[in-house]
Design an enzyme around this catalytic site. Structure first.
Site, PDB file in Angstrom:
ATOM      1  N   THR A 194      11.513  58.484 118.363  1.00  0.00           N
ATOM      2  CA  THR A 194      12.735  59.299 118.432  1.00  0.00           C
ATOM      3  C   THR A 194      12.700  60.109 119.723  1.00  0.00           C
ATOM      4  O   THR A 194      11.625  60.453 120.201  1.00  0.00           O
ATOM      5  CB  THR A 194      12.729  60.243 117.208  1.00  0.00           C
ATOM      6  N   ASP A 225      16.338  63.362 109.486  1.00  0.00           N
ATOM      7  CA  ASP A 225      16.515  64.769 109.876  1.00  0.00           C
ATOM      8  C   ASP A 225      17.231  64.925 111.219  1.00  0.00           C
ATOM      9  O   ASP A 225      17.838  65.974 111.482  1.00  0.00           O
ATOM     10  CB  ASP A 225      15.153  65.454 109.974  1.00  0.00           C
TER      11      ASP A 225
HETATM   12  N1  ASP Z   1      12.644  61.903 112.375  1.00  0.00           N
HETATM   13  C1  ASP Z   1      13.139  60.564 112.468  1.00  0.00           C
HETATM   14  C2  ASP Z   1      13.714  60.165 111.150  1.00  0.00           C
HETATM   15  O1  ASP Z   1      13.128  60.448 110.134  1.00  0.00           O
HETATM   16  C3  ASP Z   1      12.118  59.568 112.872  1.00  0.00           C
HETATM   17  C4  ASP Z   1      11.252  59.938 114.034  1.00  0.00           C
HETATM   18  O2  ASP Z   1      11.257  61.080 114.471  1.00  0.00           O
HETATM   19  O3  ASP Z   1      10.556  59.068 114.543  1.00  0.00           O
HETATM   20  O4  ASP Z   1      14.716  59.506 111.133  1.00  0.00           O
END
Ligand code: ASP
Length: 329
Positions: A194, A225
């Site tokens: 992300t 999130d």
């Molecule tokens: N936080 C992101 C999600 O849960 C994934 C990530 O940060 O890699 O969609």
């Protein structure tokens, strides 16, 4: 000197000092995801590509802020650059859900006005972060999802692409591997990716943004999130700007980004103490993997994570710049 002349000079000096104080300082922090990022899991040339890209993004952010651009513009531009790069799990390079599709989430928040925008579960918007910005600036809403978000983005002139634009062989192989496993979260811990950016500009304004393809093998329609204001993204000029990455369900339940800001606002914690409290204590005790990047109104920064590594970097006024991938450098 007459009294009114004296007062006039004092006012000029005060304005001058104020402008100088605001103009001197800016800072920008980026992340490209947290996870089981260790030297033994990452080939040297891949690590070098990440470092090079993170530096390129920081140079872009630096050029915007140095020239007097706003933190909000810098955040959008830096995230767009990472969305366009297949190394990261956002835009091109997004991970695949359980149905083998890319569904992306993104959000932005302006610490000056408290306004925010987000899109969730979008599949054809080339740069979801710009769609999030449009939702904030051009609609009466904070979050649009799925088809509605795509129709809205198209109506705002944002670039719409065919779904296969987001395909990368690397993420597809991750998906095929994840499909074989009973517990695909094991793989997810190795591959986040992300992207996020937080910034303080010369005018003392904070902004934050986050963009993601979510988690490999997530259920169709699952929203993490990243597009949720207060969970994955938050900015308040009185405290800090935060962008999160990690296992989204934990970040939502713990309202991570807002919690960090609230600890500063109501308990008077420093930025670093607040991020440590939430990421290293609270989240870690629950088994919630991930991290945050944050910057406060004074230009202090934090890059706090409870995983083996987090792709990250920062740049400050005067050109101080650093990128790092693993926990020990
Ligand atoms: N936080 C992101 C999600 O849960 C994934 C990530 O940060 O890699 O969609």
């Amino acid at each position: 000197m007459k009294l009114y002349q004296h007062i006039f000079i004092c006012i000029i000096l005060l304005i001058g000092t104020g402008l100088y104080a605001q103009n001197g300082k800016y800072a920008l922090v980026i992340h490209g995801g947290a996870g089981n990022i260790r030297p033994e899991n990452l080939q040297a040339e891949v690590a070098t590509s990440y470092e090079a890209k993170l530096k390129e993004v920081l140079r872009l952010g630096d050029s915007i802020l140095c020239a007097g651009g706003t933190s909000f513009d810098a955040v959008e531009a830096c995230i767009r650059m990472m969305e366009d790069c297949p190394l990261f799990n956002a835009g091109k390079g997004a991970v695949f859900n359980a149905e083998g599709k890319n569904e992306m989430d993104a959000s932005v928040m302006d610490g000056k006005t408290g306004l925010a925008g987000a899109v969730a579960g979008v599949t054809t918007i080339k740069n979801p972060i710009s769609a999030a910005r449009s939702v904030m600036e051009k609609s009466q809403h904070v979050m649009l999802s799925g088809k509605g978000a795509e129709i809205f983005a198209a109506s705002q002139g944002l670039e719409i692409v065919a779904q296969d634009y987001f395909f990368t062989r690397e993420r597809w192989n991750d998906y095929l591997k994840a499909r074989q496993k009973a517990d695909s979260l094991e793989l997810i811990d190795k591959k986040h990716g992300t992207v996020g950016c937080v910034a303080l500009d010369k005018y003392g304004n904070l902004a934050a943004g986050t963009s993601t393809g979510g988690m490999t093998m997530k259920k169709y329609g699952r929203i993490g999130d990243s597009p949720i204001i207060g969970a994955g993204t938050y900015a308040d000029n009185n405290t800090c700007a935060v962008s999160a990455t990690g296992h989204g369900e934990f970040f939502i339940r713990n309202v991570v980004a807002y919690d960090i800001s609230a600890l500063m606002k109501y308990k008077g914690l420093s930025l670093l103490d607040a991020t440590n409290e939430v990421i290293m204590k609270k989240l870690k005790s629950q088994g919630g993997n991930g991290g945050v990047i944050a910057v406060d109104k004074n230009g202090n920064i934090a890059m706090t994570f409870n995983t083996a590594g987090m792709f990250r970097g920062y740049v400050k006024a005067g050109g101080e710049m650093k990128v790092a991938l693993f926990s020990d450098n």
